[in-house]
Design a protein around this motif. Structure first.
Motif, PDB file in Angstrom:
ATOM      1  N   LEU A  36     -30.376  69.586  86.432  1.00  0.00           N
ATOM      2  CA  LEU A  36     -29.903  68.928  85.221  1.00  0.00           C
ATOM      3  C   LEU A  36     -31.077  68.464  84.353  1.00  0.00           C
ATOM      4  O   LEU A  36     -31.091  68.689  83.137  1.00  0.00           O
ATOM      5  N   VAL A  37     -32.082  67.867  84.968  1.00  0.00           N
ATOM      6  CA  VAL A  37     -33.267  67.418  84.245  1.00  0.00           C
ATOM      7  C   VAL A  37     -34.015  68.617  83.667  1.00  0.00           C
ATOM      8  O   VAL A  37     -34.468  68.586  82.515  1.00  0.00           O
ATOM      9  N   VAL A  39     -32.784  71.594  82.799  1.00  0.00           N
ATOM     10  CA  VAL A  39     -32.014  72.131  81.673  1.00  0.00           C
ATOM     11  C   VAL A  39     -32.165  71.237  80.454  1.00  0.00           C
ATOM     12  O   VAL A  39     -32.344  71.721  79.334  1.00  0.00           O
ATOM     13  N   TYR A  40     -32.136  69.929  80.642  1.00  0.00           N
ATOM     14  CA  TYR A  40     -32.317  69.006  79.518  1.00  0.00           C
ATOM     15  C   TYR A  40     -33.691  69.199  78.885  1.00  0.00           C
ATOM     16  O   TYR A  40     -33.819  69.278  77.670  1.00  0.00           O
ATOM     17  N   PHE A  41     -34.722  69.282  79.702  1.00  0.00           N
ATOM     18  CA  PHE A  41     -36.082  69.451  79.183  1.00  0.00           C
ATOM     19  C   PHE A  41     -36.199  70.758  78.402  1.00  0.00           C
ATOM     20  O   PHE A  41     -36.746  70.779  77.299  1.00  0.00           O
ATOM     21  N   THR A  43     -33.866  72.533  76.976  1.00  0.00           N
ATOM     22  CA  THR A  43     -33.058  72.472  75.757  1.00  0.00           C
ATOM     23  C   THR A  43     -33.756  71.634  74.693  1.00  0.00           C
ATOM     24  O   THR A  43     -33.872  72.052  73.547  1.00  0.00           O
ATOM     25  N   ALA A  44     -34.237  70.467  75.068  1.00  0.00           N
ATOM     26  CA  ALA A  44     -34.879  69.576  74.102  1.00  0.00           C
ATOM     27  C   ALA A  44     -36.191  70.149  73.590  1.00  0.00           C
ATOM     28  O   ALA A  44     -36.539  69.980  72.426  1.00  0.00           O
TER      29      ALA A  44
END
Length: 183
Positions: A36-37, A39-41, A43-44
């Motif tokens: 999850l972390v 994917v967030y990184f 994406t951002a």
């Protein structure tokens, strides 16, 4: 001890379920949060900036900003006039050239230099008509036409002629290819 049965030596089914649940909690949940972390990184860091760049057809880039500022040409210096340039940009137009059956494509960004802010706003309002004109012109060209650098000026002139008709308020002055990628 000799009287032990096989049931007593192997763990009970409830204990096996408990161990499996412990493994999921100890290994699976942290692995899920790590994904999850990640994917967030990603994406951002990569996807959001690209999406923000592609949100509008009118993008004022640093180059376009420099063109929008007052610049003096040699003729203007003699007259004391200051010439302003207004740039309207159609970003990332993807075209399948004639005769390629969708196997090849052209990715291009085209800028239009117009005489006034009103003309730029008019092109912005007529974005669909501009894109349609560009689509019609570029999809009618073969790969040989698009690859040949000596034919690029003819293509620029054809786009200029067709899109000049769309500008009623001001005047279309020139057409720029800021991106021209053939794949």
């Amino acid at each position: 001890m000799a009287d032990e049965t096989p049931e007593q030596t192997s763990p009970a089914p409830e204990e096996q379920k408990g161990r499996a649940l412990k493994k999921i909690v100890l290994i699976g949940v942290p692995a899920f949060f790590m994904q999850l972390v990640l994917v967030y990184f990603l994406t951002a860091k990569f996807l959001v900036p690209v999406a923000l760049q592609n949100t509008g057809a009118m993008i004022v880039t640093p180059v376009a900003q420099a063109h929008c500022e007052h610049t003096e040409s040699p003729a203007a210096e003699k007259k004391g006039d200051v010439r302003e340039e207004y740039i309207y940009v159609i970003k990332d137009l993807i075209i399948n050239p004639a005769g390629t059956n969708g196997q090849r494509y052209l990715l291009t960004t085209i800028g239009f230099n117009v005489s006034s802010e009103e003309a730029r706003k008019e092109l912005e309002k007529k974005e669909l008509a501009v894109r349609d004109a560009l689509n019609s012109i570029l999809t009618s060209k073969t790969m040989d036409d698009l690859i040949d650098v000596s034919k690029r000026e003819l293509l620029r002139q054809e786009i200029f002629t067709r899109c000049r008709e769309l500008v009623k308020i001001g005047k279309l002055q020139s057409v720029y290819f800021s991106k021209y990628i053939i794949q």
